[in-house]
Design an enzyme around this catalytic site. Structure first.
Site, short mmCIF file in Angstrom:
data_model
loop_
_atom_site.label_atom_id
_atom_site.label_comp_id
_atom_site.label_asym_id
_atom_site.label_seq_id
_atom_site.Cartn_x
_atom_site.Cartn_y
_atom_site.Cartn_z
N GLU A 1 0.94 -1.36 0.04
CA GLU A 1 0.06 0.11 -0.12
C GLU A 1 0.81 1.09 -0.23
O GLU A 1 0.54 2.66 -0.31
CB GLU A 1 -1.08 -0.11 1.03
CG GLU A 1 -2.19 0.70 1.07
CD GLU A 1 -3.23 0.64 2.15
OE1 GLU A 1 -2.72 0.45 3.34
OE2 GLU A 1 -4.52 0.19 1.92
N HIS B 1 7.48 -26.42 0.35
CA HIS B 1 6.61 -27.63 -0.10
C HIS B 1 5.38 -26.82 -0.94
O HIS B 1 4.58 -27.53 -1.20
CB HIS B 1 6.03 -28.44 0.88
CG HIS B 1 7.33 -29.22 1.79
ND1 HIS B 1 7.45 -30.42 1.31
CD2 HIS B 1 7.96 -28.79 2.73
CE1 HIS B 1 8.72 -30.80 2.22
NE2 HIS B 1 8.85 -30.02 2.93
N LYS C 1 -14.73 2.04 -2.25
CA LYS C 1 -15.54 2.31 -1.19
C LYS C 1 -16.60 3.13 -1.47
O LYS C 1 -17.75 3.01 -1.11
CB LYS C 1 -14.60 3.17 -0.18
CG LYS C 1 -13.68 2.65 0.90
CD LYS C 1 -13.23 4.03 1.75
CE LYS C 1 -11.75 3.45 2.24
NZ LYS C 1 -11.35 4.47 3.05
#
Lengths: 453, 453
Positions: B281, B310, B422
């Protein structure tokens, strides 16, 4: 039956500049078709076993689950990578939040579950402090039977168990290769129940084998329904799989090097980690089958909506345009909570809104915001999160990934790049036969204090 | 005091073809120096507040922690992004594994802790089912005081609390802007204890403010020691920070687009998620301060060693060479478990080996294996994981990230790219003032069935 939807509106040229055109879809779809043909040939020849897992006989798994039911307070699963991520995804998706903190009555008599994956002593010690040997059942899983982390953790668990119970039988089940390996020998020597991972089923494709199904059954998960969801993915044909592959192939060829999975559900967080192994380890290959060096692959990124709107979306929208995003939406969230009254009048717009409804609005808002930033996204939708839809999601991606790999002539089923670190570690531990690796490691691992601050 | 080591041997030209030369280190170090100068100027002017948090007065936090101590069984932290990831990192690193499943006696009288971040109803319902209103303390955190997810979750929690207790005071603390916002007004209206997030401290830089410290103190974490570790990062000067920045800047400029954080400890899994927000960010920015479009940034990837050997190491070694890896090593693992006897003779090489020792051998083996594949890595080492070293790690990366950003003339402290989603969501919920956004959203969010299978 609930449908799994694949929606690529916001990856199409009609909606996204630089998106996939109908012509490109056809071309990439043909490539995917070749990959699918190879996959089906391999499956028919018995070389690739995951598709046929939907037909497996579950009776021995169910028998053990019914025998141990109600007898144990704790289940430890000792396994790592493909022997851990699948059951973690199942637990996260299907058991209540904070399951291990529930009392036994609220767990319906089923045990708590602890996955002993990493050889971090704080984790293993922590797990054993939660458990008592007499009321703990352990499932130890290693395809090769020689995974060092699992061998180390299980050695500690086994010693703890031996010191705490008179008879270890009845406390352990083993999942491993049908014939080979130390773990098989251990199970045979001790007369323990043992379940096979077929040689044709790789670790990262094993969640629908006993690897995922035995622990799931021990936790009360409906494993028939899980397999039914998986089977239905291809019951109507392969069109959806081929279209999804075509879209992924197109953007990989366009150089989008990061493939983000963004489920809008906290219950699919671990599914996203399972996906990261499947995608990364299958597709990250240096050479083609024919020996050409290609350094194929894109990097999977696990996120969770709406959480990562507050963490990664800034980067996805404004940073380098190197990503594609795969959303997973859940149409109907269980235990929906409606906001009756807001705690402050400034939030009155939230009144009457459900938390899951809000989550789904945020998903749509994020799809739109990525579209306007030029980031392609596709969306998969499930009706609800349950055994059936989880089975669908597992099988869908298990097809997608090798089809993409085979269409590019790389082997999606091996992992040659993980050997070297293993062998150096064996060398450091003075394991017999790894003396040369030890010397090689010591030659490489020289550090100068000039570069340490 | 324990030292935080930064080791860049395996990123240097002397060890890695294409690695950083001494000359390049000087050039990139000078760039970092300019970034640091800007940062310190901003800090001196009071525009950037995180460095000065090490000098904050902790008395009100400690007072509240001491008042509520022993009175509650559960602590709910309602917050998301920067208001959740920091405390999750603290809990993961410093509390025992599976902490919430421990009985109250084993928790030393401290409460369980639940982070209500996502508006996933299964998570919020799940959390509330674990708790009873009379024995639950809630900390609600939003810097702006208007975060929609937190407002929604806290509305549900607040209603549950009001229905369950006679008097809500004594059950809630608020952390928000010193003056503005609905959350501040709510706290003032209800006479609740309220803690400030200074306007100069951004959400992702707030873990050492009350945002991280209040919940940490409520859980019995030594917050003085956390701040001491943080303070000591710069006590001896900025050389280590500048060197680390130089290495990162070098490989970013070389086009390595993915920055992997790989702590070899399950206790730093959530720290890696905190890091991903900080890095992604802060650095993912479209424009420079001067308005030039750059699409700056690289993508942070959270992994955990040895687990991701793995899962992801195959891709890192054989896939595209687009990564740098930052390891975090822990010299001494707490609760070390030594393998006394292996469960099968095939594993006798493990006898006498500690699990933490094995983990550290695997770290070295993976460093070597990446080196031989041409993947640059750096390594940070802490002596142990405790409050002090966690404070060090937080502060180290809090400096590194904005210095890199400022050296490239981007603003590491804003997040303009998160607004659009938003606002679309507000529009969908018919929030007043967002009618235009609603129309805009509806115009964008058109989907054709042609692209849904």
């Amino acid at each position: 039956m609930n449908k799994l939807l694949f929606d690529y509106n916001f990856a199409s040229e009609e909606r996204l500049p630089g998106g996939i055109s109908r012509k490109a879809l056809k071309i990439c779809g043909d490539k995917a078709g070749e990959g699918l043909k190879k996959l089906r040939d391999m499956a028919e020849k018995g070389l690739v076993g995951f598709p046929d897992l939907v037909n497996q006989d579950l009776s021995s798994i169910k028998k053990l689950a019914s025998e141990v039911r109600g007898r144990f307070d704790d289940l430890i699963v000792a396994g790592i990578g493909g022997s851990a991520l699948g059951i973690e995804a199942v637990v996260n998706a299907l058991l209540p939040y904070g399951y291990n903190a529930l009392g036994k009555d609220l767990r319906g008599g089923f045990p708590r579950i602890w996955v002993a994956d990493n050889t971090d002593p704080s984790k293993i010690s922590g797990i054993l402090e939660h458990c008592s040997p007499e009321s703990t059942f352990t499932v130890v899983i290693s395809k090769s039977g020689s995974t060092v982390e699992t061998a180390a953790n299980f050695s500690v668990i086994f010693e703890w168990l031996k010191n705490g119970v008179k008879d270890i039988s009845g406390h352990i089940a083993v999942i491993t290769d049908p014939e080979k390996g130390n773990l098989r020998a251990f199970a045979n020597d001790n007369g323990l129940p043992v379940f096979d991972i077929a040689p044709s089923v790789g670790g990262r494709f094993s969640v629908l084998s006993p690897v995922g199904l035995l622990p799931a059954a021990l936790m009360g998960v409906d494993i028939d329904k899980l397999l039914k969801g998986a089977a239905d993915v291809t019951a109507g044909g392969y069109d959806k799989i081929l279209t999804a592959c075509a879209v992924y192939i197109y953007f990989m060829e366009k150089g989008r090097s990061i493939n983000v999975l963004m489920p809008y559900s906290s219950r699919l967080e671990k599914f996203a980690e399972w996906f990261c192994q499947l995608w990364g380890e299958s597709l990250g290959k240096k050479n083609t089958y024919s020996g050409k060096t290609v350094r194929f692959g894109t990097t999977p990124l696990r996120t969770v909506g709406a959480i990562d709107q507050h963490s990664q979306i800034q980067l996805f929208r404004e940073g380098p345009l190197d990503k594609t995003v795969t959303f997973i939406g859940v149409k109907s969230h269980s235990a929906e909570k409606t906001i009756k009254g807001a705690f402050h009048k400034g939030f009155s717009y939230l009144e009457g809104v459900g938390l899951g409804e809000l989550l789904n609005s945020e998903l749509k808002a994020t799809e739109a915001a990525l579209l306007t930033s030029g980031v392609p996204s596709v969306r998969m939708d499930v009706d609800v999160i349950d055994e059936y839809s989880l089975g669908q999601l597992f099988m869908f991606f298990q097809y997608i990934v090798p089809v993409i790999g085979l269409s590019a002539d790389i082997n999606p089923f091996d992992q040659p790049g993980v050997e070297e670190a293993k062998e150096y570690a064996y060398g450091m531990m003075d394991r017999k036969g790894f003396e040369a690796k030890k010397s090689q490691f010591e030659e490489i691992y020289k550090k100068s204090d000039d570069f340490v601050l």
